[in-house]
Enzyme design. Structure first.
Site, PDB file in Angstrom:
ATOM      1  N   ASN A  14     -29.376  -2.198  67.254  1.00 13.10           N
ATOM      2  CA  ASN A  14     -29.515  -0.980  66.442  1.00 13.10           C
ATOM      3  C   ASN A  14     -30.494  -1.304  65.321  1.00 13.10           C
ATOM      4  OD1 ASN A  14     -29.239   1.242  64.806  1.00 13.10           O
ATOM      5  ND2 ASN A  14     -27.203   0.675  64.036  1.00 13.10           N
ATOM      6  N   LYS A  16     -31.743   0.669  63.116  1.00 16.64           N
ATOM      7  CA  LYS A  16     -31.601   1.497  61.903  1.00 16.64           C
ATOM      8  C   LYS A  16     -32.976   2.048  61.487  1.00 16.64           C
ATOM      9  CE  LYS A  16     -27.772  -1.475  60.808  1.00 16.64           C
ATOM     10  NZ  LYS A  16     -26.691  -1.755  59.912  1.00 16.64           N
ATOM     11  N   HIS A 100     -21.821   6.173  63.945  1.00  9.29           N
ATOM     12  CA  HIS A 100     -21.996   4.889  63.235  1.00  9.29           C
ATOM     13  C   HIS A 100     -21.462   5.048  61.813  1.00  9.29           C
ATOM     14  CE1 HIS A 100     -23.918   1.471  61.305  1.00  9.29           C
ATOM     15  NE2 HIS A 100     -24.088   0.957  62.512  1.00  9.29           N
ATOM     16  N   GLU A 102     -22.539   4.101  59.042  1.00 12.59           N
ATOM     17  CA  GLU A 102     -23.527   4.502  58.027  1.00 12.59           C
ATOM     18  C   GLU A 102     -23.708   6.024  58.041  1.00 12.59           C
ATOM     19  OE1 GLU A 102     -26.703   1.832  59.139  1.00 12.59           O
ATOM     20  OE2 GLU A 102     -25.491   0.160  58.439  1.00 12.59           O
ATOM     21  N   GLU A 172     -16.657  -1.513  64.940  1.00 13.21           N
ATOM     22  CA  GLU A 172     -17.481  -2.096  63.878  1.00 13.21           C
ATOM     23  C   GLU A 172     -16.736  -2.009  62.550  1.00 13.21           C
ATOM     24  OE1 GLU A 172     -21.874  -2.112  64.990  1.00 13.21           O
ATOM     25  OE2 GLU A 172     -21.462  -0.204  64.038  1.00 13.21           O
ATOM     26  N   GLY A 178     -23.798  -5.752  58.208  1.00 23.54           N
ATOM     27  CA  GLY A 178     -24.893  -6.101  57.311  1.00 23.54           C
ATOM     28  C   GLY A 178     -24.479  -6.971  56.139  1.00 23.54           C
ATOM     29  N   SER A 217     -22.417  -8.151  61.861  1.00 19.70           N
ATOM     30  CA  SER A 217     -23.010  -9.478  61.614  1.00 19.70           C
ATOM     31  C   SER A 217     -22.944 -10.400  62.826  1.00 19.70           C
ATOM     32  CB  SER A 217     -22.370 -10.125  60.377  1.00 19.70           C
ATOM     33  OG  SER A 217     -22.607  -9.307  59.236  1.00 19.70           O
TER      34      SER A 217
HETATM   35  C1  PEP Z   1     -24.852  -2.256  63.037  1.00 20.95           C
HETATM   36  O1  PEP Z   1     -25.890  -1.809  62.590  1.00 20.95           O
HETATM   37  O2  PEP Z   1     -24.161  -1.553  63.781  1.00 20.95           O
HETATM   38  C2  PEP Z   1     -24.476  -3.628  62.693  1.00 20.95           C
HETATM   39  C3  PEP Z   1     -23.384  -4.133  63.219  1.00 20.95           C
HETATM   40  O3  PEP Z   1     -25.303  -4.305  61.819  1.00 20.95           O
HETATM   41  P1  PEP Z   1     -25.300  -5.894  61.511  1.00 20.95           P
HETATM   42  O4  PEP Z   1     -25.330  -6.585  62.856  1.00 20.95           O
HETATM   43  O5  PEP Z   1     -26.523  -6.127  60.719  1.00 20.95           O
HETATM   44  O6  PEP Z   1     -24.038  -6.207  60.786  1.00 20.95           O
END
Ligand code: PEP
Length: 263
Positions: A14, A16, A100, A102, A172, A178, A217
């Site tokens: 992803n 973003k 998601h 975010e 998640e 992040g 992460s």
């Molecule tokens: C994500 O964007 O869904 C995500 C898990 O980001 P990251 O791997 O950077 O934590």
């Protein structure tokens, strides 16, 4: 119950709001020569909308699937700045991320809207990747399972489940996205097993075939131990998917983890 490792792992990057169309093409040119045989794993990249066309062309025929990061719930109409499922389908998207965290946290998305998006995607032949996860406050208040169950059931309220390939779930934990803070494999497995039990209650035996990705992460140095867990079927990766060498490693490690006897 089928052996859980018969589910083909799915690693989705992803991106973003990173990478222009030109950068996406350059990324594909570095990634593809590193991939080789993709049997045993499904690789997906979700660039920004503006890079879908160029990345789709660059990936063409490679076996790496194209995904969108979002879609509008309406089929069309006066929705300035929005993108419909039909537009994604024409660009060759096979997947789209919906719900998601975010989008839920920054743009007020709710599970009832996510459910409509997921249904619209399925109707257009695009597989939704439906995200759920708890915040740090919810985890500390011991509300993780309750929050995940309620978001999952509501977000999947309108989808069809036939052979388990119609949708993917991404767990998640918001506190791990992040932040460099990954859930331990045991913590992730506990929630993944709970998600599968929730899917079983909602859809029956087909739940055994639904892929549940972990996101938060994930990096080349932690994907193998996560993937070794019985209910973790892949990863949704943000930061570590922005570098082609790192994404290639993640895809190879996920494929290794799916080989018989790997876990
Ligand atoms: C994500 O964007 O869904 C995500 C898990 O980001 P990251 O791997 O950077 O934590």
């Amino acid at each position: 119950m089928p052996d859980e490792k018969t589910r083909i792992p799915i690693v989705a990057g992803n991106w973003k709001m990173f990478k222009t169309a030109g950068e996406a093409q350059a990324f594909a040119e570095k990634l593809l020569p590193q991939l080789g045989d993709l049997s045993g794993v499904e690789a997906v990249i979700a660039p920004p909308f503006t890079a879908l066309d160029r990345l789709g062309r660059a990936l063409g025929g490679s076996g790496v699937a194209l995904a969108a990061q979002n879609v509008n719930a309406e089929a069309g109409g006066a929705h300035t700045g929005e993108i419909s499922v039909e537009m994604l389908g024409e660009l060759g998207c096979q997947y789209a991320i919906v719900g998601h965290s975010e989008r839920r946290v920054m743009y007020g998305e709710r599970s009832d809207g996510v459910a409509i998006k997921a249904r619209q995607l399925q109707n257009a032949g695009i597989c939704p990747i439906v995200c759920v996860g708890e915040t740090l406050e919810e985890r500390e208040a011991e509300r993780t399972l309750e929050v995940v169950q309620s978001a999952l059931t509501a977000s999947l309220a309108e989808v069809k489940a036939g052979d388990g390939t119609e949708f993917v779930v991404a767990y998640e934990p918001v506190w791990a996205i992040g932040t460099g803070r990954t859930a331990t494999p045991e913590i992730a497995q506990e929630v993944h097993a709970f998600i599968r039990a929730t899917l079983r209650a909602q859809f029956g035996a087909v739940a055994e075939s639904v892929r549940i990705q972990y996101g938060g992460s994930v990096k080349p140095d932690n994907i193998a131990t996560l993937m070794a867990q019985p209910d973790i079927d892949g990863a949704l990766v943000g930061g570590a998917s922005l570098d082609p060498d790192s994404l290639a490693k993640l895809i190879h490690l996920a494929a290794e983890a799916s080989k018989p006897g790997a876990s």
